[in-house]
Design an enzyme around this catalytic site. Structure first.
Site, PDB file in Angstrom:
ATOM      1  N   CYS A 109       0.838  -1.200   0.000  1.00 44.21           N
ATOM      2  CA  CYS A 109       0.000   0.000   0.000  1.00 44.21           C
ATOM      3  C   CYS A 109       0.878   1.258   0.000  1.00 44.21           C
ATOM      4  O   CYS A 109       1.594   1.506  -0.954  1.00 44.21           O
ATOM      5  CB  CYS A 109      -0.980  -0.032   1.172  1.00 44.21           C
ATOM      6  N   HIS A 213      -3.140  -5.258   0.703  1.00 45.58           N
ATOM      7  CA  HIS A 213      -2.653  -5.600   2.043  1.00 45.58           C
ATOM      8  C   HIS A 213      -2.653  -7.120   2.252  1.00 45.58           C
ATOM      9  O   HIS A 213      -3.553  -7.666   2.907  1.00 45.58           O
ATOM     10  CB  HIS A 213      -3.521  -4.939   3.113  1.00 45.58           C
ATOM     11  N   GLU A 215      -0.876  -8.856   4.230  1.00 46.79           N
ATOM     12  CA  GLU A 215      -0.712  -9.216   5.638  1.00 46.79           C
ATOM     13  C   GLU A 215      -2.060  -9.392   6.342  1.00 46.79           C
ATOM     14  O   GLU A 215      -2.214 -10.225   7.232  1.00 46.79           O
ATOM     15  CB  GLU A 215       0.147  -8.170   6.364  1.00 46.79           C
TER      16      GLU A 215
END
Length: 250
Positions: A109, A213, A215
């Site tokens: 990001c 994202h 994660e």
């Protein structure tokens, strides 16, 4: 030994104090992929930044707020959100130092965006007013761990070899995005509305940025660990090079 991955932090004010913090999903992703995670506090001290570079084997640039457009030569528009000039300057220095030493980098990001700006690229300050047809990049209808839209990954790119697929479904929470990729970088993925979703260096051993994202998706979509394993593998290679010839990386 696990390679040491330095992770950038975000800054927020609470109770009259600034706190540097990090969503623990970033730490979990690095550890699960085989790395040892450490947080890198924000500083403008070049000596400290140099110590960070000596310590780490890989750099992970995380998400966060908007990037000050003055850094890439533009005046702000009214849609610009909150910026943290200290973080911008710090991460610009980190990216440039890491590139000088060929330390592997992964950006997510904002992390992709700062990588691009540090290398000479530009950003959209707001895709909804500066890119015709932009849609669905900052949804309010689903939690962060779910897929939001599709991304087309270009063949014969590093990202394609990592993900093993030409089309992936991703999440996203942004209104800034890469506008023009930096010199020496290739665009490796686009969303269906033409927004750049990933970039990678043609010159560095490993410098990959993605706009989404991974994660946050890890628990529901474990296959996204591939991005972090690629970073860890590159960091291990860097460590071996550093160990065999320490003077070559200074």
């Amino acid at each position: 030994m696990r390679p040491i991955i330095g992770i950038t932090t975000d800054k927020a004010m609470e109770d009259g104090f600034f706190y540097e913090k990090l969503n623990e999903t970033n730490i979990r992703a690095v550890i699960k992929a085989g790395g040892a995670a450490i947080m890198l506090p924000i500083t403008d001290d070049d000596e400290i930044i140099e110590k960070y570079m000596e310590l780490i084997d890989g750099l992970y640039l995380t998400g966060g707020g908007d990037i000050n457009p003055l850094i890439f030569g533009e005046e702000p528009i009214k849609q610009l959100g909150a910026v943290d000039y200290d973080r911008d300057v710090f991460e610009m220095k980190l990216c440039k130092k890491a590139a000088e030493k060929n330390i592997p980098m992964l950006g997510v990001c904002r992390g992709q965006q700062i990588m691009n700006v540090a290398a000479g690229g530009t950003l959209y300050q707001d895709i909804y007013v500066q890119h015709t047809g932009a849609n669905g990049h900052s949804p309010r209808f689903a939690p962060g761990g779910f897929e939001h839209h599709s991304v087309d990954i270009k063949s014969k790119t590093k990202l394609h070899s990592i993900m093993g697929n030409g089309v992936v479904r991703v999440n996203s929470f942004h209104h800034q995005a890469v506008r023009v990729a930096a010199p020496g970088y290739t665009v490796s993925a686009y969303s269906k509305d033409g927004i750049i979703e990933a970039i990678e260096s043609d010159e560095l051993a490993f410098a990959v940025g993605v706009q989404w994202h991974p994660e946050v998706m890890l628990d529901r979509y474990p296959e996204v660990i591939a991005l972090y394993r690629a970073l860890i593998e590159a960091a291990e290679n860097y460590t071996r090079t550093k160990t065999s010839n320490p003077h070559s990386l200074r």
